[in-house]
Design an enzyme around this catalytic site. Sequence first.
Site, short mmCIF file in Angstrom:
data_model
loop_
_atom_site.label_atom_id
_atom_site.label_comp_id
_atom_site.label_asym_id
_atom_site.label_seq_id
_atom_site.Cartn_x
_atom_site.Cartn_y
_atom_site.Cartn_z
N ASP B 171 0.88 -1.18 0.00
CA ASP B 171 0.00 0.00 0.00
C ASP B 171 0.91 1.22 0.00
O ASP B 171 1.46 1.56 1.03
CB ASP B 171 -0.89 -0.05 1.24
CG ASP B 171 -1.65 1.25 1.48
OD1 ASP B 171 -1.72 2.08 0.58
OD2 ASP B 171 -2.14 1.41 2.61
N GLU B 199 -0.52 10.81 1.34
CA GLU B 199 -1.86 10.19 1.40
C GLU B 199 -2.14 9.70 2.81
O GLU B 199 -3.25 9.83 3.32
CB GLU B 199 -1.97 9.03 0.40
CG GLU B 199 -3.40 8.51 0.21
CD GLU B 199 -3.82 7.40 1.17
OE1 GLU B 199 -5.02 7.11 1.24
OE2 GLU B 199 -2.95 6.83 1.87
N GLU B 200 -1.13 9.10 3.43
CA GLU B 200 -1.34 8.43 4.72
C GLU B 200 -1.58 9.41 5.87
O GLU B 200 -1.92 9.01 6.97
CB GLU B 200 -0.13 7.52 5.05
CG GLU B 200 0.11 6.40 4.03
CD GLU B 200 -0.94 5.30 4.06
OE1 GLU B 200 -1.89 5.39 4.85
OE2 GLU B 200 -0.81 4.36 3.25
#
Lengths: 340, 338
Positions: B171, B199-200
């Site tokens: 991921d 994104e995280e």
Amino acid sequence: MDIKNILEKLISSKGVSGNEALAANTAAEILADYMPTEIQSSGNVVGFLDGEGPIIMLEAHLDQIGLIVTDIDKSGFIRFAKCGGADMRVLPAADVTIVGKDGVEIDGIVISTPPHLAKDEDKKKFKQIEDLAIDVGLCYEDALKVIRPGDRVTYKKAFGSLMNNRLYGTSFDDRAGVAAVLKAVDLLKGQKLNCKLCVLFAALEETTGGGAAVGAFAHQPDESISVDVSFAESPGVPEHKTGKLGSGAMIGIAPTLDDEISGKLIKIARTKKIKYQTEVMGGQTSTNADKISVAGRGVKTGLISIPLRNMHSAVEVLQLDDVEAVAQLLAEYVLSKGVM
Amino acid sequence: MLELLKQMAEITAVSGKEGVLRDLIIEQIKPFAEYEIDPLGNLLVRKKGRRKAKNKVMLAAHMDEVGIIVTYAEKSGFLRFATVGGIDPKVLIGREVVFENGTRGVTGLSPVHLLKDSEKDAVPEISSLYIDIGAENDEQALSAVPLGTRGTFREKFEYFGDGLIAGRALDDRIGVALMVDIIRSEIEYDLHFAFTVQEEVGARGAAAAAFSVAPDYAIVLEATTAADIIDVPEHRTVCALKNGPAVSFMDHSTVYPMELYDLAMKVAKDNGIKAQPKAAVAGGNDAGSIHKSGKGVKAITLSVPCRYIHSQNCVAAVQDMESARALAEKLAAELANA
């Protein structure tokens, strides 16, 4: 002898309690360069160097903690139980190796339930061993071909260097002890001994202690020193219960150990300027020393420990200087002919 | 794609420090497309197709991965940290850690032997965890790993079981690998690609990327939780390995247009590509920022199912990557010409 190389070699051979054959082969191969050596039916590795005088035994255990396969589920996931004191806190998503049929090694990953499936109270608790399983990425039929109940499982090998001559890795408990004994034997090479030297690498310490019991009985030494690991300082652990990395060999003092041996070890460490610290225990030591001291008609027994962090995890941490110090202390002790 | 995944497994790219991974991607795509790097660090790519597209379609995948950031050094030399992105403390104990500068350490724990029974199954708070790099004091520790240094699980990329792969940060390295592979191939219509940052930590890079590109449609390529493991009832599994990419209708950051969901499923069916619904309202991804960008973007997410996501051992199926790649390409062409 380069102790780091020896240690890596030793931890590369798997040997969960009761299934120590691979580890035994590696240890026996190294020991055989120094003395007649055999792997006995008990799973123990025994080396014996004949000579004049009493028998002094040096012992470390061969086996490591792990898991044991109990069932292959129809889903292809593998159920297991503990084999020795595995720590369930390090299991979710851990890399493991199953030693399957004919010694074939199969990679596995312990399942980890996604947080979205956990109820709030589950988030605060680790799953019990019986609710975990190993994912081997195989369907039931394929898993059955290579894995059977009773197969042992270890953490996958990890080995690396940290600062200050420290290392992390799997099964330093007690391959670091085996390495220290081997290094001691290496230091004694070519020296005149006034004793017979027996080396015992014992099977089954993490489960029943059976290896040390039958090994000590079979060879009935006059005295014996066990080498194991003990707790090193780390956050959250009481200082009075731990040794320090880099502060040297931990010489055990306990009601179940021979006081004369403990005293002599301390004296030798002082005179030979070998780094040491003491470890005082109130009763039994939870090492093979407990089994050896009561084997047969009884054996005078000492204990030296290597300080270790994260015991029974896949990332145990030690400092090589401590292993060297233990080796030196063992060698000097044997040269001094012990307490007999 | 697999070779690239293997190469990427050696790179640490925790949120906000995606540069090394971006350099590798640029090296891979340079001869095949035009690109620019925006102020946040997103890599924006334009690729010409055989034909001009009617609609502007953007594919997106994030470069960053979850990890930790060093916040404090104890006098005793142990490092304290915060997590970057969501990591379950259960998968963070007794692990090898690699820092962005190559320094290594392990997350420590009190020996199980010294615990009270009530402590043996208690999950610790992240704030009580620590990393041991072997330092003897804080000065040594900080000279090797200054505050703010990022780290993550140790490198791994391995083939696993029957047709699976295992490693950290699949991921969203899977999404990155799919996009690189598409960029390196010949495509039907012009396409835009965003390799996003952060994104995280809240799908932040994607917001800026979508604003700059201003697409009509976006296809987010992701990895998502697959709970197809023992003891999980089938209706809670979200999606399963080897059933193709999971197509989202709703998650915690996006309500997807049903016509895009239906179209994705239809394109899969018409082309004999495996696909499955993401059968849960869970998680979130770059689509959450993209669909709200500018005057609005119609977005859909295709996710490769991944067990044990956000741990050192994400597990995914190679065939799902292939299905996801095929579906992404067909769907992109469909949208470009819609």
